[in-house]
Design a protein around this motif. Structure first.
Motif, PDB file in Angstrom:
ATOM      1  N   ASN A  93       2.024   3.018  -6.136  1.00 43.83           N
ATOM      2  CA  ASN A  93       0.935   4.521  -6.335  1.00 43.83           C
ATOM      3  C   ASN A  93      -0.279   4.014  -6.425  1.00 43.83           C
ATOM      4  O   ASN A  93      -1.175   4.321  -7.022  1.00 43.83           O
ATOM      5  CB  ASN A  93       1.783   4.473  -7.862  1.00 43.83           C
ATOM      6  CG  ASN A  93       1.184   6.721  -7.427  1.00 43.83           C
ATOM      7  OD1 ASN A  93       0.851   7.016  -6.582  1.00 43.83           O
ATOM      8  ND2 ASN A  93       1.521   6.920  -8.648  1.00 43.83           N
ATOM      9  N   VAL A  94      -0.776   3.263  -4.927  1.00 46.47           N
ATOM     10  CA  VAL A  94      -2.118   3.933  -4.992  1.00 46.47           C
ATOM     11  C   VAL A  94      -2.735   4.475  -3.946  1.00 46.47           C
ATOM     12  O   VAL A  94      -1.995   4.909  -2.610  1.00 46.47           O
ATOM     13  CB  VAL A  94      -2.326   2.465  -4.849  1.00 46.47           C
ATOM     14  CG1 VAL A  94      -1.952   1.088  -5.511  1.00 46.47           C
ATOM     15  CG2 VAL A  94      -2.263   1.592  -3.175  1.00 46.47           C
ATOM     16  N   SER A  95      -3.998   4.558  -3.907  1.00 42.30           N
ATOM     17  CA  SER A  95      -4.810   5.839  -3.309  1.00 42.30           C
ATOM     18  C   SER A  95      -4.801   5.340  -1.268  1.00 42.30           C
ATOM     19  O   SER A  95      -5.042   4.240  -0.930  1.00 42.30           O
ATOM     20  CB  SER A  95      -5.713   5.819  -3.156  1.00 42.30           C
ATOM     21  OG  SER A  95      -6.733   6.573  -1.754  1.00 42.30           O
ATOM     22  N   PHE A  96      -3.359   6.071  -0.796  1.00 41.11           N
ATOM     23  CA  PHE A  96      -3.853   6.084   1.154  1.00 41.11           C
ATOM     24  C   PHE A  96      -4.790   5.847   1.829  1.00 41.11           C
ATOM     25  O   PHE A  96      -5.204   4.815   2.577  1.00 41.11           O
ATOM     26  CB  PHE A  96      -2.428   5.910   1.391  1.00 41.11           C
ATOM     27  CG  PHE A  96      -1.976   5.946   3.010  1.00 41.11           C
ATOM     28  CD1 PHE A  96      -1.268   5.015   3.361  1.00 41.11           C
ATOM     29  CD2 PHE A  96      -2.849   6.149   3.994  1.00 41.11           C
ATOM     30  CE1 PHE A  96      -0.604   4.307   4.121  1.00 41.11           C
ATOM     31  CE2 PHE A  96      -2.276   6.071   5.296  1.00 41.11           C
ATOM     32  CZ  PHE A  96      -1.388   4.819   5.606  1.00 41.11           C
ATOM     33  N   ILE A 152       0.986  -1.581   0.540  1.00 35.59           N
ATOM     34  CA  ILE A 152       0.248   0.102   0.394  1.00 35.59           C
ATOM     35  C   ILE A 152       0.619   1.466  -0.129  1.00 35.59           C
ATOM     36  O   ILE A 152       0.177   2.269  -1.176  1.00 35.59           O
ATOM     37  CB  ILE A 152      -0.755   0.248   1.482  1.00 35.59           C
ATOM     38  CG1 ILE A 152      -2.638  -1.206   1.221  1.00 35.59           C
ATOM     39  CG2 ILE A 152      -2.087   2.133   1.131  1.00 35.59           C
ATOM     40  CD1 ILE A 152      -2.675  -1.061   2.438  1.00 35.59           C
ATOM     41  N   MET A 153       1.993   1.518   0.529  1.00 37.87           N
ATOM     42  CA  MET A 153       2.882   2.458   0.925  1.00 37.87           C
ATOM     43  C   MET A 153       3.479   2.522  -0.207  1.00 37.87           C
ATOM     44  O   MET A 153       3.525   4.036  -0.687  1.00 37.87           O
ATOM     45  CB  MET A 153       3.465   2.457   1.751  1.00 37.87           C
ATOM     46  CG  MET A 153       3.083   2.799   3.728  1.00 37.87           C
ATOM     47  SD  MET A 153       3.760   2.728   4.954  1.00 37.87           S
ATOM     48  CE  MET A 153       4.197   4.413   4.778  1.00 37.87           C
ATOM     49  N   ARG A 167      -2.210  14.415   2.963  1.00 39.15           N
ATOM     50  CA  ARG A 167      -1.570  14.690   2.127  1.00 39.15           C
ATOM     51  C   ARG A 167      -0.510  13.975   1.576  1.00 39.15           C
ATOM     52  O   ARG A 167       0.275  14.026   0.595  1.00 39.15           O
ATOM     53  CB  ARG A 167      -1.745  15.946   1.922  1.00 39.15           C
ATOM     54  CG  ARG A 167      -3.143  16.804   1.866  1.00 39.15           C
ATOM     55  CD  ARG A 167      -2.776  18.409   2.070  1.00 39.15           C
ATOM     56  NE  ARG A 167      -2.034  18.811   1.080  1.00 39.15           N
ATOM     57  CZ  ARG A 167      -2.808  19.398   0.495  1.00 39.15           C
ATOM     58  NH1 ARG A 167      -4.190  19.740  -0.395  1.00 39.15           N
ATOM     59  NH2 ARG A 167      -2.272  20.186  -0.773  1.00 39.15           N
ATOM     60  N   LEU A 168       0.731  13.460   3.269  1.00 38.39           N
ATOM     61  CA  LEU A 168       2.261  13.464   2.487  1.00 38.39           C
ATOM     62  C   LEU A 168       1.850  12.026   1.799  1.00 38.39           C
ATOM     63  O   LEU A 168       2.621  11.534   1.224  1.00 38.39           O
ATOM     64  CB  LEU A 168       2.217  12.867   4.309  1.00 38.39           C
ATOM     65  CG  LEU A 168       3.517  12.028   4.379  1.00 38.39           C
ATOM     66  CD1 LEU A 168       4.561  13.339   3.861  1.00 38.39           C
ATOM     67  CD2 LEU A 168       4.667  11.765   5.890  1.00 38.39           C
ATOM     68  N   PHE A 169       0.760  10.885   1.688  1.00 42.36           N
ATOM     69  CA  PHE A 169       0.664   9.751   1.006  1.00 42.36           C
ATOM     70  C   PHE A 169      -0.599  10.116  -0.028  1.00 42.36           C
ATOM     71  O   PHE A 169      -0.165   8.926  -0.724  1.00 42.36           O
ATOM     72  CB  PHE A 169      -0.067   8.743   1.989  1.00 42.36           C
ATOM     73  CG  PHE A 169       1.439   8.166   3.373  1.00 42.36           C
ATOM     74  CD1 PHE A 169       2.949   7.399   2.762  1.00 42.36           C
ATOM     75  CD2 PHE A 169       1.203   8.885   4.013  1.00 42.36           C
ATOM     76  CE1 PHE A 169       3.509   7.536   3.875  1.00 42.36           C
ATOM     77  CE2 PHE A 169       2.105   8.546   5.479  1.00 42.36           C
ATOM     78  CZ  PHE A 169       3.556   8.002   5.142  1.00 42.36           C
ATOM     79  N   ARG A 170      -0.990  11.025  -0.635  1.00 41.22           N
ATOM     80  CA  ARG A 170      -1.579  11.183  -1.548  1.00 41.22           C
ATOM     81  C   ARG A 170      -1.195  10.382  -3.144  1.00 41.22           C
ATOM     82  O   ARG A 170       0.467  11.094  -2.617  1.00 41.22           O
ATOM     83  CB  ARG A 170      -2.244  12.808  -1.889  1.00 41.22           C
ATOM     84  CG  ARG A 170      -1.515  13.401  -1.953  1.00 41.22           C
ATOM     85  CD  ARG A 170      -2.079  14.957  -2.702  1.00 41.22           C
ATOM     86  NE  ARG A 170      -0.905  15.796  -2.668  1.00 41.22           N
ATOM     87  CZ  ARG A 170      -1.354  16.733  -3.014  1.00 41.22           C
ATOM     88  NH1 ARG A 170      -2.127  17.647  -2.894  1.00 41.22           N
ATOM     89  NH2 ARG A 170      -0.104  17.548  -3.234  1.00 41.22           N
ATOM     90  N   PRO A 171      -2.245   9.669  -3.122  1.00 43.78           N
ATOM     91  CA  PRO A 171      -1.231   9.455  -4.735  1.00 43.78           C
ATOM     92  C   PRO A 171      -0.462  10.424  -5.909  1.00 43.78           C
ATOM     93  O   PRO A 171      -1.489  11.230  -6.138  1.00 43.78           O
ATOM     94  CB  PRO A 171      -3.025   8.945  -5.535  1.00 43.78           C
ATOM     95  CG  PRO A 171      -3.908   8.731  -5.046  1.00 43.78           C
ATOM     96  CD  PRO A 171      -3.513  10.228  -3.277  1.00 43.78           C
ATOM     97  N   GLU A 172       0.346   9.812  -6.724  1.00 46.07           N
ATOM     98  CA  GLU A 172       1.533  10.966  -7.509  1.00 46.07           C
ATOM     99  C   GLU A 172       0.882  10.799  -8.431  1.00 46.07           C
ATOM    100  O   GLU A 172       0.113   9.304  -9.090  1.00 46.07           O
ATOM    101  CB  GLU A 172       2.499  10.652  -7.567  1.00 46.07           C
ATOM    102  CG  GLU A 172       3.247  10.539  -6.025  1.00 46.07           C
ATOM    103  CD  GLU A 172       4.716  10.967  -6.066  1.00 46.07           C
ATOM    104  OE1 GLU A 172       4.941   9.445  -7.691  1.00 46.07           O
ATOM    105  OE2 GLU A 172       5.827  10.809  -5.424  1.00 46.07           O
TER     106      GLU A 172
END
Lengths: 587, 173
Positions: B54-57, B50-51, B167-172
């Motif tokens: 590049n998926v939605s956390f 998950i981390m 926001r730190l883990f939002r998808p790129e």
């Protein structure tokens, strides 16, 4: 727009998270392992397992446990044992396969039967192995000695339990149907018509001449009919005689049924057993069964957690918020077992009567979850001047064999309360021995206790209320300074047989018989009278019916036979008179 | 509090900059965490995926939160599936025996009926769940997303501190 597959910037936080998890594990590994060990131990033993401190030293493959206390699964406020320290040398590689292989375990400061403040038993008495063993022991329980004050009471006699009324009703029905059958057959014979015909023939012959061949022929036919009627009456008489005899046998059977009903009613009396073996079982059966139950408990635990064979085995999964499910082991040849304790050296503290505890050595080896993989039986042994223990659990073969023997000599034996009696036995320093062997489903066990300086005390704790039999037993046993009890168990586990004897049996039995004999006889008379009142009213009419039927049938058949005899005599007489004429000869 | 977090996750996931596929993949991966007993080695792998992927956390957290109660509810079924696979399917026994006696694999607790049953279910359900949730996100964004964005509830959720962490883990993109 093309979307990147990897989120490279997450590697840093992920690494940090992994490091944090590792750090947390290093900090909390000991408490986690301690809690896991306590949980697993509690599940295995069926009683609370507590550890004061546990330290994992995986770098050196070592686990140290301090202050291990295992509660007794049998006594509420007693520990099975307490160990000051245990050090286990682990083989680290099997840990990767989630297997625990202990090359060597040393335990110091082992003390058995220490007191505790709280009940350490887990689960109900009907759960798991303890429930299984409790149910097994219940079939061996012997009723306690009881001699109720005053009259010996009896449970209510249910008329449906009695066999005599049912037998009487059946006999009455048989008598009725026999009477109907015989009546019908007598009527079918129609003796009166045959006799009348014969009488008419005699009258016709009075004025007849010897040359009246036709009349003489008719007379001879009538005589033949008379003979046939006589034969039929004789046949019916024979049948009736055997039928009456069968009914009379049935009537005699009512007497036997009544004796059985007396026995049934006597069984409802709440009588103590007065035979010597019964006394031994009543006094010491409970204590013996307790010992055998404990031995069987460990055998059953061994069989549950050290099963023979290599088939997959399901055991309850770990406790968690979600369902535990079942965890299945898949042992394979030439692999390590899921658990193996190769050798253990134990330092046991035991104290003889009146002396300070001394330390003795004991050893355990080959304790494994998969005996078929390890290939050797589990053994335990301990030897000390006053103590000897040997046990072997051989589950390598498909049919498990478990044997254990233990003896204690010169040690203060624990006091014993006699069941339902306000008497407490303090055996003092004596010898106690237990041997227990289970091969497959066959059990053979023996428990003995001997002491030369027994002390008897009246138990004022209130566990047993004072009773006449308590006083009686007290008078008998209080003067006996020695004790020798022997209990043996044999047969299959499903149907075990218990035999107990002691040096008190005969003395107590004779005293009981002398005191209670008259009361027992009176009680038996009372239940006999109760049976009579329920049975006699139904039996007497049936007996009268059978007797009357026998007489009636005999009388009626006799009457019929006499009529036929008379008619035949008269006819034959008349025919002889005719045939006396000279020159005439009857064909 | 739990419900509030769930709503936050829902909003964040649905209105994130990620594509519907990223959101759906995150949700489907998160469902594995929820459906299977959490403290197991396979979930560490799932969490790492998950981390790293590049998926939605937020979608993963939403999937986790949504499927925890489903996991509890379906435990009897998981137990049955696991029991059937482990004990009542002789053809699989050599596989289980090999895995049980292999290094590290037993640490996954695969030989527990609940763990195996739930993991098999989660893996089988992964693709249908991914496809269904991707379709659902697309439909949501086309139909009601703009109206929800203008709502006071959404603005309050977005303004919360947790959102910044997310926001730190939002998808790129």
């Amino acid at each position: 727009m093309r979307v990147a597959v990897f989120r490279w910037k997450a590697i840093g936080p992920l690494s940090l998270l992994g490091a944090a998890v590792l750090g947390l594990w290093l900090v909390f590994a000991d408490p986690i392992a301690k809690r896991s060990a306590e949980s697993v131990g509690t599940t295995l033993v069926g009683a609370e397992v507590a550890i004061e401190r546990l330290h994992l030293d995986l770098a050196h493959g070592r686990v140290e446990i301090h202050g291990l206390t295992v509660a007794s699964p049998f006594e509420a406020l007693q520990n099975l044992f307490h160990a000051d320290a245990l050090v286990a040398d682990l083989d680290p590689l099997p840990l990767l396969e989630k297997k625990v292989v202990i090359d060597r375990l040393t335990a110091t400061g082992l003390k058995f039967g220490t007191p505790r403040l709280t009940d350490g038993r887990t689960g109900g008495r009907s759960d798991g192995v303890i429930g299984q063993v409790t149910r097994w022991g219940e079939q061996l329980r012997v009723p306690a000695l009881a001699l109720p004050p005053g009259k010996i009471s009896a449970a209510r006699l249910d008329p449906a339990q009695l066999t005599t009324p049912r037998a009487a009703a059946a006999l009455g029905a048989r008598a009725d149907s026999a009477r109907q059958a015989w009546d019908a057959q007598l009527k079918g014979l129609d003796v009166a018509a045959t006799v009348d015909s014969a009488r008419q023939m005699v009258e016709r012959l009075r004025g007849a001449k010897a040359t009246d061949v036709k009349l003489l022929g008719d007379a001879r036919r009538t005589l033949g009919q008379l003979k046939q009627a006589q034969d039929r009456v004789a046949a019916l008489e024979r049948s009736a005689t055997s039928g009456i005899a069968a009914l009379q046998a049935g009537a005699a059977g009512l007497t036997a049924a009544k004796q059985r009903d007396y026995a049934t009613a006597r069984g409802l009396l709440k009588l103590p057993g007065f035979e010597a073996p019964d006394i031994g079982a009543a006094l010491f059966g409970s204590a013996a069964v307790d010992r055998f139950q404990r031995a069987l408990y460990w055998v059953e635990l061994g069989r549950r957690y050290m099963p023979p064979g290599l088939l997959p085995r399901a055991t309850p999964g770990p406790k968690r918020a979600r369902r535990a499910g079942a965890t299945v082991r898949f042992p394979r040849e030439h692999e390590e077992p899921a658990f193996l304790l190769k050798t253990a050296e134990l330092s046991v503290q035991l104290g003889a009567a009146g002396t300070a505890p001394r330390t003795y050595a004991a050893s355990v080896s080959g304790v494994t979850s998969d005996p078929a993989l390890y290939g050797r039986p589990a053994t335990a042994s301990a030897t000390a001047p006053s103590f000897r223990l040997g046990a072997l659990l051989d589950h390598v073969q498909p049919t498990p064999r478990d044997t254990a023997t233990a003896s204690l000599a010169g040690v203060a034996l624990p006091p014993l309360s006699l069941p339902s009696l306000p008497i407490r036995l303090e055996p003092g320093a004596g010898t106690v021995a237990l041997s227990f062997a289970v091969h497959g489903d066959e059990v053979r066990a023996r428990w003995t206790m001997q002491s030369d300086r027994v002390r008897w005390t009246r138990d004022s704790s209130g566990a047993a209320t004072p009773s006449p039999i308590g006083d009686l037993i007290w008078h008998v046993v209080s003067g006996i300074p020695t004790l020798a009890v022997s209990a043996s168990l044999s047969g299959s586990l499903a149907r075990p047989q218990l035999a107990i004897s002691s040096n008190l049996d005969r003395a107590v039995a004779e005293r009981l018989r002398a005191v209670a004999g008259a009361e027992v006889a009176a009680a038996e008379r009372r239940v006999h009278a109760q049976v009579d009142s329920l049975v006699d009213g139904q039996v007497a009419p049936v007996l009268a019916k059978v007797t009357a039927l026998g007489g009636d049938v005999a009388r009626r058949l006799g009457g019929e036979r006499a009529q036929l005899d008379d008619a035949r005599k008269a006819l034959e007489q008349r025919l002889r008179e005719l045939t006396r004429l000279p020159g005439v000869r009857l064909p | 509090m739990l419900v509030l977090k769930l709503i936050q996750s829902l909003f964040k996931a649905l209105h994130s900059e990620g594509t519907p596929g990223q959101l759906a993949a995150g949700l489907a991966l998160g469902s594995i965490l929820g459906l299977t007993p959490l403290f197991n080695l396979h979930n560490a792998v799932v969490f790492a995926l998950i981390m790293l992927l590049n998926v939605s956390f937020a979608g993963a957290m939403l999937g986790w939160a949504l499927f925890v109660p489903v996991g509890f509810l379906l435990d009897p079924a998981f137990d049955w599936v696991g029991r059937t696979l482990l004990l009542e399917t002789p053809v699989l026994r050599p596989l289980w025996t090999a895995l049980y006696n292999a290094p590290v694999v037993p640490l996954t607790n695969f030989n527990n009926t609940i763990v195996l049953g739930s993991l098999v279910f989660a893996l089988v359900a992964w693709l249908p769940l991914y496809l269904a949730s991707r379709w659902g996100v697309v439909r949501y964004r086309v139909t009601v997303a703009e109206r929800v964005k203008r709502s006071a509830l959404y603005r309050s959720v977005v303004a919360s501190k947790l959102y910044n962490l997310y926001r730190l883990f939002r998808p790129e993109a």
